[in-house]
Design an enzyme around this catalytic site. Structure first.
Site, mmCIF file in Angstrom:
data_model
loop_
_atom_site.group_PDB
_atom_site.id
_atom_site.type_symbol
_atom_site.label_atom_id
_atom_site.label_comp_id
_atom_site.label_asym_id
_atom_site.label_seq_id
_atom_site.Cartn_x
_atom_site.Cartn_y
_atom_site.Cartn_z
ATOM 1 C CD GLU A 76 -8.850 4.740 -1.107
ATOM 2 O OE1 GLU A 76 -9.917 4.402 -0.114
ATOM 3 O OE2 GLU A 76 -8.057 5.727 -1.105
ATOM 4 C CG ASP B 250 -2.802 0.541 1.202
ATOM 5 O OD1 ASP B 250 -2.189 1.741 0.638
ATOM 6 O OD2 ASP B 250 -3.089 0.069 1.570
HETATM 7 C C1 NOJ Z 1 -7.891 5.234 2.288
HETATM 8 C C2 NOJ Z 1 -7.860 4.509 3.264
HETATM 9 O O1 NOJ Z 1 -7.902 3.017 2.815
HETATM 10 C C3 NOJ Z 1 -8.116 4.831 4.554
HETATM 11 O O2 NOJ Z 1 -7.688 4.038 5.740
HETATM 12 C C4 NOJ Z 1 -7.053 6.080 5.068
HETATM 13 O O3 NOJ Z 1 -7.889 6.714 6.227
HETATM 14 C C5 NOJ Z 1 -7.220 7.056 3.558
HETATM 15 N N1 NOJ Z 1 -7.168 7.141 2.868
HETATM 16 C C6 NOJ Z 1 -6.110 8.067 4.001
HETATM 17 O O4 NOJ Z 1 -4.950 7.895 3.772
#
Ligand code: NOJ
Length: 561
Positions: A278, A114
């Protein structure tokens, strides 16, 4: 790589395989201090894939997506990185991480890291330096603006976690922007030095043998250079004001696509790596598919949230699938997931909607849907057991600080319920810490004595065995891995029936979503000679004719002989 490389010449491993997300703080504790770690993951690799296709004790996944393990003050539990090149001591050492890569590869498991590149932690030396003055080396590495006309703020941009996105810094007499928590300042991607530093980080991990990245919040890297206000949506009254704006100027900008294209060409210099992103949670499906890129030169797999945002209703789910089928560009490949670390687990979301007191039935139906789509399935740890959210975590034990210390009343709900420890067995604390009974980082869900890996493996009817059979079938069926998808029901009401097919093979999937209602099966396919691949009614391997009716919650995955 080991013994389970993708069998298809035509498909990349990330198209034909199953990805499994691990939230490292709560997956497995190897050193017995109550917090999940890398050594714990290494000790559980055989559970994920022991290299034996017929294994009755191993799930058979192909890749792990590991939520962040870099050094971090853990305000957002790793999504706030303070050193991109190191492993957080909570999880272990860099050497242990390298062992994880090697051990995983030996079993044919790839590791996807990640990467949180929209923002760093405010404890990162880059930000510490940047916030000192307007004229230091890193002064332009974050998004700084002078006070402005609206309550002193530079503009109306908001934080997704509630409240304004701007925080004032005395030393600079300026504001910095953060789309998430104020401890997570957004990096300035318009600065070529920032880009170069980040690209170095990516190479550093690729050189260590990482198989790809899941880019966190990958559609919000770029911000409008004129810092224009976002228009407010007419009539919108969401309690998180972020959702009441049209995000024209703080996300999905054309420059963002250019950045992703550059990251993709960097990845493409290495063999066989994957780029997942994402596409931010507020994006619609269209925005998300735009991140394949006009020439399929951006993300390999853009995550959209169609299943998480759907009710447990076949008509709705099918509409989402059809939309995705229609707008996924030629040559691009879809991906689907039910759960992740940011949303309630699907059984917790859907159980009321399905009016059903038997979560196992929903879990199997949902598993079938996920693992028979045309697209890479992504599982979230514990989903294979039918784990549900722990909704009554005592407030003093909550760990989702990024949300709990954001403006109250506006922040999204706390996410800890879906992050509780993996339930390994029925011993104290679900066997989370190897051989030790220590209090885990988050409390274990009280149902662990019934819902755990050991019990699931011992019960041939468990959700776990259903997942395992679906994964095995997927490995043995080209139609399920890469076949076309087409529905047999125009607008499904309580049941779904669809075909996955190649020119050589046809698989029929039938799922009755209804709690009590049998359905007369009226679908345009031959009734004779179907081989059972997976079913909760008929033994696998049997040759059957299609039943006249589909019983409540009946599931059949059948191959035409
Ligand atoms: C998306 C992540 O999946 C989440 O867990 C996080 O709080 C935010 N982005 C900020 O990085």
């Amino acid at each position: 790589m080991g013994n389970q490389q993708s069998q298809d010449q035509t498909q990349a491993w990330w198209q034909s395989g199953v990805i499994y997300q691990i939230y490292p703080l709560t997956f497995s504790d190897g050193n017995g201090n109550g917090t999940g770690d890398i050594s714990g993951i290494i000790r559980r690799l055989d559970y994920l894939n022991d290299g034996n296709l017929d294994s009755q004790t191993s799930l058979g996944i192909d890749a792990i997506w590991l939520s962040p393990v870099n050094d971090s003050p853990m305000i957002d539990n790793g999504y706030d990185i303070s050193d991109y090149r190191n492993i957080c001591p909570i999880f272990g050492t860099l050497a242990e991480f390298e062992t994880l890569i090697a051990e995983a590869h030996q079993r044919g498991i790839r590791i996807i890291m990640d990467m949180v590149l929209n923002h760093s932690s405010n404890q990162h030396p880059w930000f510490i330096e940047s916030s000192k003055s307007k004229d230091n080396d890193k002064s332009d590495w974050y998004i700084w603006q002078d006070p402005g006309y609206k309550d002193g703020l530079p503009n109306n941009w908001l934080s997704y976690f509630g409240g304004t996105g701007w925080t004032y810094c005395e030393a600079r007499e300026q504001y910095y922007f953060h789309i998430f928590n104020k401890n997570q300042p957004d990096l300035n991607w318009r600065n070529p030095e920032v880009k170069a530093a980040i690209f170095d980080v990516l190479r550093y991990w690729l050189d260590k043998g990482i198989d790809g990245f899941r880019l966190d919040a990958s559609s919000v890297y770029s911000k409008d250079q004129y810092f224009r206000d976002n228009p407010v949506k007419f009539g919108a009254t969401d309690k998180n004001a972020y959702h009441n704006q049209h995000h024209l100027y703080d996300k999905d900008l054309p420059e963002n696509h250019q950045i992703i294209r550059e990251i993709r060409s960097l990845i493409d210099e290495y063999d066989d790596r994957v780029l997942i992103g994402e596409t931010f949670i507020d994006s619609r499906l269209y925005d998300s598919t735009s991140f394949y890129g006009i020439n399929n030169d951006e993300l390999h797999l853009p995550f959209a949230f169609e299943f998480p945002f759907s009710p447990w209703y076949p008509g709705y789910l099918q509409r989402e699938i059809q939309k995705k089928e229609r707008i996924t560009p030629e040559g691009a490949w879809p991906t689907y997931f039910l759960d992740n670390h940011d949303i309630p687990r699907h059984l917790s979301r859907w159980i009321e909607c399905a009016l059903c007191t038997n979560p196992q039935a929903i879990a199997k139906a949902a598993a079938t849907l996920l693992l028979t789509m045309r697209g890479t399935p992504v599982l979230y740890y514990g989903q294979e057991l039918g784990m549900v959210d722990f909704e009554d975590i005592p407030p003093e034990k909550l760990q989702d600080k990024a949300v709990t210390n954001s403006p109250s009343g506006e922040a999204p709900p706390n996410r800890d319920g879906a992050r509780t420890p993996m339930q390994w067995d029925d011993s104290a604390n679900a066997g989370f810490s190897f051989g030790k009974d220590v209090e885990p980082w988050l409390p274990v869900h009280p149902n662990y004595q019934e819902v755990n890996v050991e019990a699931a493996i011992a019960d041939p009817d468990s959700v776990w065995h259903f997942y395992r059979s679906l994964i095995q079938s997927q490995k043995q069926s080209e139609a399920l891995r890469q076949g076309r998808w087409r529905t047999l029901i125009h607008y499904p009401y309580e049941h779904m029936a669809y075909i996955r097919e190649t020119d050589q093979e046809r698989v029929l999937v039938m799922i009755n979503f209804a709690y009590e209602q049998p359905f007369e099966l009226d679908i345009p396919v031959e009734r004779e000679n179907w081989r059972v691949l997976v079913s909760n009614k008929t033994e696998a391997g049997k040759l059957i004719d299609l039943p006249e009716t589909l019983q409540a919650f009946e599931i059949n995955v059948l191959r035409k002989e």
